[in-house]
Write an enzyme that holds these catalytic residues in place. Structure first.
Site, PDB file in Angstrom:
ATOM      1  N   LYS A 118      -8.936   7.501  13.473  1.00 27.25           N
ATOM      2  CA  LYS A 118      -8.761   8.866  12.967  1.00 27.25           C
ATOM      3  C   LYS A 118      -9.294   9.893  13.946  1.00 27.25           C
ATOM      4  O   LYS A 118      -8.753  10.989  14.054  1.00 27.25           O
ATOM      5  CB  LYS A 118      -9.412   9.027  11.591  1.00 27.25           C
ATOM      6  CG  LYS A 118      -8.622   8.304  10.518  1.00 27.25           C
ATOM      7  CD  LYS A 118      -8.833   8.845   9.134  1.00 27.25           C
ATOM      8  CE  LYS A 118      -7.826   8.204   8.196  1.00 27.25           C
ATOM      9  NZ  LYS A 118      -8.151   8.321   6.802  1.00 27.25           N
ATOM     10  N   LYS A 200       0.762  -0.288  10.417  1.00 28.41           N
ATOM     11  CA  LYS A 200       0.808  -0.276   8.944  1.00 28.41           C
ATOM     12  C   LYS A 200       1.578   0.947   8.443  1.00 28.41           C
ATOM     13  O   LYS A 200       1.618   1.980   9.124  1.00 28.41           O
ATOM     14  CB  LYS A 200      -0.609  -0.319   8.358  1.00 28.41           C
ATOM     15  CG  LYS A 200      -1.403   0.954   8.487  1.00 28.41           C
ATOM     16  CD  LYS A 200      -2.664   0.906   7.623  1.00 28.41           C
ATOM     17  CE  LYS A 200      -3.410   2.235   7.764  1.00 28.41           C
ATOM     18  NZ  LYS A 200      -4.597   2.352   6.964  1.00 28.41           N
ATOM     19  N   LYS A 203       0.360   7.172   5.376  1.00 29.44           N
ATOM     20  CA  LYS A 203       0.719   8.557   5.039  1.00 29.44           C
ATOM     21  C   LYS A 203       0.753   9.426   6.288  1.00 29.44           C
ATOM     22  O   LYS A 203       1.435  10.430   6.334  1.00 29.44           O
ATOM     23  CB  LYS A 203      -0.305   9.132   4.060  1.00 29.44           C
ATOM     24  CG  LYS A 203      -0.258   8.514   2.679  1.00 29.44           C
ATOM     25  CD  LYS A 203      -1.509   8.854   1.876  1.00 29.44           C
ATOM     26  CE  LYS A 203      -1.636   7.924   0.688  1.00 29.44           C
ATOM     27  NZ  LYS A 203      -2.955   7.951   0.062  1.00 29.44           N
TER      28      LYS A 203
HETATM   29  P1  TYM Z   1      -6.065   4.995   0.903  1.00 28.94           P
HETATM   30  O1  TYM Z   1      -5.934   6.177   0.025  1.00 28.94           O
HETATM   31  O2  TYM Z   1      -5.727   5.138   2.348  1.00 28.94           O
HETATM   32  O3  TYM Z   1      -5.182   3.811   0.357  1.00 28.94           O
HETATM   33  C1  TYM Z   1      -5.236   3.417  -0.993  1.00 28.94           C
HETATM   34  C2  TYM Z   1      -5.039   1.914  -1.114  1.00 28.94           C
HETATM   35  O4  TYM Z   1      -3.795   1.525  -0.530  1.00 28.94           O
HETATM   36  C3  TYM Z   1      -4.012   0.472   0.395  1.00 28.94           C
HETATM   37  N1  TYM Z   1      -3.033   0.613   1.500  1.00 28.94           N
HETATM   38  C4  TYM Z   1      -2.220  -0.362   1.896  1.00 28.94           C
HETATM   39  N2  TYM Z   1      -2.036  -1.623   1.463  1.00 28.94           N
HETATM   40  C5  TYM Z   1      -1.087  -2.359   2.083  1.00 28.94           C
HETATM   41  N3  TYM Z   1      -0.316  -1.896   3.098  1.00 28.94           N
HETATM   42  C6  TYM Z   1      -0.465  -0.636   3.564  1.00 28.94           C
HETATM   43  N4  TYM Z   1       0.315  -0.192   4.550  1.00 28.94           N
HETATM   44  C7  TYM Z   1      -1.453   0.194   2.961  1.00 28.94           C
HETATM   45  N5  TYM Z   1      -1.847   1.482   3.160  1.00 28.94           N
HETATM   46  C8  TYM Z   1      -2.821   1.720   2.262  1.00 28.94           C
HETATM   47  C9  TYM Z   1      -5.440   0.671   0.889  1.00 28.94           C
HETATM   48  O5  TYM Z   1      -5.970  -0.528   1.411  1.00 28.94           O
HETATM   49  C10 TYM Z   1      -6.130   1.120  -0.368  1.00 28.94           C
HETATM   50  O6  TYM Z   1      -6.504   0.007  -1.160  1.00 28.94           O
HETATM   51  N6  TYM Z   1     -10.958   4.603   1.824  1.00 28.94           N
HETATM   52  C11 TYM Z   1      -9.931   4.338   0.833  1.00 28.94           C
HETATM   53  C12 TYM Z   1     -10.146   5.038  -0.488  1.00 28.94           C
HETATM   54  C13 TYM Z   1     -11.451   4.789  -1.160  1.00 28.94           C
HETATM   55  C14 TYM Z   1     -11.809   3.610  -1.880  1.00 28.94           C
HETATM   56  C15 TYM Z   1     -13.102   3.890  -2.401  1.00 28.94           C
HETATM   57  C16 TYM Z   1     -11.159   2.398  -2.109  1.00 28.94           C
HETATM   58  C17 TYM Z   1     -12.495   5.656  -1.251  1.00 28.94           C
HETATM   59  N7  TYM Z   1     -13.477   5.128  -2.016  1.00 28.94           N
HETATM   60  C18 TYM Z   1     -13.762   2.917  -3.169  1.00 28.94           C
HETATM   61  C19 TYM Z   1     -11.845   1.442  -2.883  1.00 28.94           C
HETATM   62  C20 TYM Z   1     -13.120   1.712  -3.395  1.00 28.94           C
HETATM   63  C21 TYM Z   1      -8.615   4.832   1.386  1.00 28.94           C
HETATM   64  O7  TYM Z   1      -8.560   5.689   2.254  1.00 28.94           O
HETATM   65  O8  TYM Z   1      -7.524   4.357   0.756  1.00 28.94           O
END
Ligand code: TYM
Length: 334
Positions: A118, A200, A203
């Protein structure tokens, strides 16, 4: 509280309101969130504070949070059975994050892949929030004495830090936090971009909308994106590292159909690439159509959603505040 059955272990996960939910989020996390409700006490969070590391306009930010709330309900998370809430409505997250900042080492945060990626991508805005992001994530998880965290593969390193912090704190102060385990789905833990299948699906993908399937895409848009998905020149359907595009399509097919890769191969392994893409597009469109319908219905009743949001934040706060009372006492905060 009916949902918080003492015989059940606790699940916690979160998602950023940083754009429309895509198929990676759905297969990597949300489908798991839904079925885990049958066997666990589940708490799911719209992690709006995390999303502040990227600049956004206030009105647009509010809209994205509401849309994500509605989408999570539309895929099947039931806020009467589980807790579904917005992170910034429970101030304890920020409080525990500060405390954890004092127990986390610079070296640990500097090693985080997501931070490195990032900060390369946002060279003009490498803020301290990007650096301490995993500390806030650990606070989210540990506040609720979580046993399991259903996430995609990209979040594994962040979960490791949460485990380390729980153990570090417990070692000094006694058993306060549960040490959480990761739950990644067997299929769909790392869905790739349709245009650059080595990366991957994300967004923040820069190769354009054609790389990403959004849960709100129309069946026509889904078909067109999958038709243009990058494959390779050897027209053989197989799931292997040298065929990332085709493997990704198989992952998507198996994910939405909830079958193994082996079963996906026996269903569509003999297809031409054209027929393979058609089968994948049909499966995805069939899966997403009812979700879009429910999403629109939920969004249309703003007042009901607002009520759910507030009552759920109050349920989350009860748990978070109890943990914080324990933490404050251990630390000697007056
Ligand atoms: P975020 O918002 O980027 O993504 C949300 C969830 O989607 C999964 N994900 C994917 N899984 C498979 N293939 C992909 N291409 C893909 N892109 C995203 C992510 O692994 C995630 O499970 N840091 C976290 C948010 C967060 C969080 C937490 C998660 C903040 N606090 C506490 C669990 C527990 C994040 O940015 O997810």
């Amino acid at each position: 509280m009916v949902w918080d059955n003492n015989d059940r272990q606790r699940i916690y996960s979160g998602m950023q309101p940083s754009g429309v939910v895509h198929l990676g989020n759905y297969l990597g996390a949300l489908t798991n969130w839904v079925h885990l409700q049958d066997d666990y006490n589940c708490i799911y969070c719209i992690v709006d504070l995390h999303a502040l590391t990227v600049r956004s306009d206030g009105a647009q930010f509010r809209r994205k949070c509401r849309e994500l709330f509605a989408m999570i309900m539309a895929v099947g998370v039931d806020p009467a059975r589980s807790v579904l809430y917005v992170q910034s409505q429970v101030a304890e997250h920020s409080e525990l994050a500060w405390i954890f900042n004092c127990y986390t080492y610079m070296g640990e945060l500097g090693r985080m892949t997501q931070y490195k990626e990032k900060s390369q991508k946002h060279e003009d805005n490498i803020n301290a929030g990007l650096f301490t992001y995993p500390v806030l994530q650990a606070a989210d998880i540990l506040l609720y004495k979580t046993n399991y965290v259903p996430i995609g593969e990209d979040q594994r390193q962040h979960l490791e830090l949460s485990r380390d912090l729980a153990e570090r704190f417990n070692k000094v102060y006694g058993e306060v936090f549960a040490v959480p385990d990761i739950l990644v789905p067997k299929v769909g833990a790392r869905i790739k971009s349709l245009q650059e299948p080595e990366k991957k699906m994300s967004k923040s993908d820069t190769s354009g909308d054609g790389a990403i399937i959004y849960l709100t895409d129309s069946p026509a848009a889904i078909r067109s994106k999958i038709k243009k998905a990058v494959t390779d020149s050897d027209a053989r359907v197989a799931h292997s590292p040298d065929k990332p595009g085709v493997s990704n399509l198989l992952d998507i097919y198996a994910g939405v159909k909830r079958i193994t890769i082996e079963n996906a191969l026996s269903e569509i392994g003999q297809c031409s690439y054209g027929a393979l893409k058609e089968a994948v597009a049909d499966a995805v469109a069939a899966e997403l159509e009812p979700i879009t319908q429910r999403y629109n219905d939920i969004l249309a009743d703003k007042a009901a959603m607002e009520d759910t949001m507030h009552s759920n934040a109050a349920r989350a706060k009860t748990i978070a505040a109890a943990t914080m009372r324990q933490v404050r006492k251990k630390l000697g905060l007056l």
